[in-house]
Design a protein around this motif. Structure first.
Motif, PDB file in Angstrom:
ATOM      1  N   MET A  68     -29.499 -18.475 -36.395  1.00 28.97           N
ATOM      2  CA  MET A  68     -29.749 -18.589 -37.827  1.00 28.97           C
ATOM      3  C   MET A  68     -28.516 -19.106 -38.551  1.00 28.97           C
ATOM      4  O   MET A  68     -27.380 -18.784 -38.196  1.00 28.97           O
ATOM      5  CB  MET A  68     -30.142 -17.218 -38.385  1.00 28.97           C
ATOM      6  N   ALA A  69     -28.744 -19.898 -39.598  1.00 30.15           N
ATOM      7  CA  ALA A  69     -27.659 -20.416 -40.419  1.00 30.15           C
ATOM      8  C   ALA A  69     -27.541 -19.652 -41.740  1.00 30.15           C
ATOM      9  O   ALA A  69     -26.567 -19.822 -42.468  1.00 30.15           O
ATOM     10  CB  ALA A  69     -27.869 -21.902 -40.708  1.00 30.15           C
ATOM     11  N   GLY A  70     -28.507 -18.820 -42.037  1.00 24.18           N
ATOM     12  CA  GLY A  70     -28.528 -18.131 -43.321  1.00 24.18           C
ATOM     13  C   GLY A  70     -27.443 -17.079 -43.456  1.00 24.18           C
ATOM     14  O   GLY A  70     -27.017 -16.465 -42.482  1.00 24.18           O
ATOM     15  N   ALA A  71     -26.999 -16.869 -44.679  1.00 27.48           N
ATOM     16  CA  ALA A  71     -26.030 -15.824 -45.004  1.00 27.48           C
ATOM     17  C   ALA A  71     -26.450 -15.170 -46.311  1.00 27.48           C
ATOM     18  O   ALA A  71     -27.072 -15.810 -47.166  1.00 27.48           O
ATOM     19  CB  ALA A  71     -24.628 -16.409 -45.121  1.00 27.48           C
ATOM     20  N   GLU A  72     -26.124 -13.900 -46.459  1.00 28.66           N
ATOM     21  CA  GLU A  72     -26.487 -13.182 -47.682  1.00 28.66           C
ATOM     22  C   GLU A  72     -25.445 -12.135 -48.026  1.00 28.66           C
ATOM     23  O   GLU A  72     -24.645 -11.719 -47.171  1.00 28.66           O
ATOM     24  CB  GLU A  72     -27.876 -12.569 -47.563  1.00 28.66           C
ATOM     25  N   LEU A  73     -25.440 -11.743 -49.294  1.00 27.21           N
ATOM     26  CA  LEU A  73     -24.484 -10.767 -49.810  1.00 27.21           C
ATOM     27  C   LEU A  73     -25.229  -9.506 -50.235  1.00 27.21           C
ATOM     28  O   LEU A  73     -26.220  -9.584 -50.974  1.00 27.21           O
ATOM     29  CB  LEU A  73     -23.724 -11.340 -51.008  1.00 27.21           C
ATOM     30  N   TRP A  74     -24.732  -8.349 -49.772  1.00 33.26           N
ATOM     31  CA  TRP A  74     -25.295  -7.068 -50.191  1.00 33.26           C
ATOM     32  C   TRP A  74     -24.424  -6.474 -51.284  1.00 33.26           C
ATOM     33  O   TRP A  74     -23.198  -6.389 -51.135  1.00 33.26           O
ATOM     34  CB  TRP A  74     -25.389  -6.108 -49.015  1.00 33.26           C
ATOM     35  N   ASP A  75     -25.047  -6.098 -52.392  1.00 34.81           N
ATOM     36  CA  ASP A  75     -24.342  -5.536 -53.539  1.00 34.81           C
ATOM     37  C   ASP A  75     -24.464  -4.013 -53.505  1.00 34.81           C
ATOM     38  O   ASP A  75     -25.579  -3.483 -53.566  1.00 34.81           O
ATOM     39  CB  ASP A  75     -24.945  -6.085 -54.837  1.00 34.81           C
ATOM     40  N   PRO A  76     -23.348  -3.271 -53.413  1.00 31.70           N
ATOM     41  CA  PRO A  76     -23.440  -1.809 -53.321  1.00 31.70           C
ATOM     42  C   PRO A  76     -23.931  -1.144 -54.604  1.00 31.70           C
ATOM     43  O   PRO A  76     -24.421  -0.018 -54.562  1.00 31.70           O
ATOM     44  CB  PRO A  76     -22.001  -1.391 -53.008  1.00 31.70           C
ATOM     45  N   GLU A  77     -23.829  -1.818 -55.733  1.00 35.39           N
ATOM     46  CA  GLU A  77     -24.271  -1.232 -56.999  1.00 35.39           C
ATOM     47  C   GLU A  77     -25.788  -1.229 -57.126  1.00 35.39           C
ATOM     48  O   GLU A  77     -26.381  -0.285 -57.662  1.00 35.39           O
ATOM     49  CB  GLU A  77     -23.654  -2.011 -58.176  1.00 35.39           C
ATOM     50  N   THR A  78     -26.417  -2.273 -56.602  1.00 34.08           N
ATOM     51  CA  THR A  78     -27.868  -2.418 -56.754  1.00 34.08           C
ATOM     52  C   THR A  78     -28.629  -2.294 -55.430  1.00 34.08           C
ATOM     53  O   THR A  78     -29.859  -2.250 -55.443  1.00 34.08           O
ATOM     54  CB  THR A  78     -28.194  -3.786 -57.367  1.00 34.08           C
TER      55      THR A  78
END
Length: 370
Positions: A68-78
């Motif tokens: 996979m080439a996808g990347a994502e960011l997890w936000d600890p606030e939400t």
């Protein structure tokens, strides 16, 4: 058996604000897993990197036999995810290392499952959220280790690469990647002494050296001259284990696969003596799990399993007794997931799949609260 001499003492129970004895107040529920949102893409063999602002950058991996080439960011606030990137080249079994400037360098990996190791490197910019080329490794590799050294250089060791005949073989070279120039500046060959070039672990020690272990022995990289030399023999030749730097300076190796079975045994390596000693075993044999050292010195062991079924169980190691006790279970059994310690002491467990590492990639994530 150790005997304890108990002195006669007076026990004092302070009053809680309500006038009830504090010892009678029900403590809040802790040590449980809760939902942490859903990844945009199911994935295993991905990377998860804690960023300086507390977000977690999740990169690549594979699902349904494709990288996979996808990347994502997890936000600890939400507890929500947002897309970033993507990578220029899809990859799994790569490494992702946080650099001193807040960027993340992604090195090597497989461009499809289960072979074709990559030599390319990419660098994620936290300002633009984009990946850009970061040079090339001198040797294509996957399942290697990448360790950020105190001077910011990245030490790349072992992994799986091609032989001259086009067959897969362990990579015997080590490389140093320069974050300023964005290129590999040196390579050594013939430095590895024992058979754990693939699936080994690397642990940065306080003196700037790096310990490599698993397989059939341990080795230590010397920052003074860049050489790797033997560092003792582990008691079991295991793969798929975890290696954790404990707060007392010792290194814990836990679980893994030692032919013909998955084991629950653990051992401790002392950097002062270079000797491995038998330690208290896990409650349950497991490989492809994660082990996270918590701020209070406990170690949280999560998931993994024995071929092919993953586990939903977790356990905690006490730093004083060295024993493991059951922890609250996961909502979903998983192996080959990531576990990221957050600044507030929580642990984000994301993705994963079955122990075979090829099927059942997960998009779910869970958050353990201490």
């Amino acid at each position: 058996m150790r005997c304890l001499a108990i002195a006669s003492v007076a026990l004092v129970f302070p009053l809680a604000a309500s006038g009830v004895l504090a010892a009678e107040v029900e403590p809040p529920a802790t040590g449980t897993f809760g939902p942490a949102g859903t990844l945009a893409d199911a994935r295993m063999h991905h990377s998860a990197t804690l960023l300086p602002d507390g977000r977690v950058l999740i990169i690549g991996g594979h699902a349904e036999g494709r990288a996979m080439a996808g990347a994502e960011l997890w936000d600890p606030e939400t507890a929500s995810y947002s897309s970033t990137g993507p990578l220029a080249e899809a990859r799994s079994w790569h490494t992702a290392s946080l650099l001193p400037d807040g960027s993340v360098v992604v090195l090597g990996g497989f461009d499809r499952d289960p072979n074709d190791p990559l030599a390319s490197a990419e660098r994620w910019d936290p300002v633009t959220g984009a990946f850009a080329s970061a040079g090339s490794l001198l040797e294509p590799r996957s399942m290697h280790t990448a360790t950020v050294l105190p001077d910011g250089m990245v030490l790349i060791v072992g992994g799986s690469t091609y032989s001259d005949s086009g067959m897969m073989q362990p990579a015997a070279t080590t490389e140093l990647w320069d974050p300023v120039a964005g290129v590999t500046v040196t390579s050594r060959t013939g430095e590895r002494y024992v058979g754990h070039n693939v699936g080994h672990t690397a642990t940065l020690l306080p003196d700037g050296s790096v310990l490599f272990t698993q397989g059939f022995g341990a080795e230590r990289w010397d920052p003074a001259d860049g050489t790797i030399s033997p560092a003792g023999s582990n008691i079991k030749g295991r793969l798929g284990a975890t290696t954790s730097a404990l707060l007392d300076g010792t290194i814990l190796i836990a679980g893994g696969f030692e032919y013909p079975e998955v084991v629950a045994s653990t051992e401790l390596w002392d950097p002062a003596t270079g000797v491995f000693e038998v330690a208290e075993p896990l409650i349950q044999a497991r490989q492809a799990h994660t082990a996270t050292v918590l701020p209070d010195g406990r170690v949280l062991v999560v998931g993994g399993g024995a071929y092919p079924e993953p586990l939903d169980s977790a356990e905690l190691r006490d730093p004083v007794s060295g024993t493991f006790s059951p922890a609250a279970p996961l909502a979903t059994a998983r192996a080959w997931h990531t576990a990221t310690l957050l600044p507030d002491g929580r642990v984000l467990v994301a993705g994963g799949g079955d122990v075979d590492g090829r099927e059942g990639a997960l998009a779910s994530a869970e958050l353990w609260a201490p």
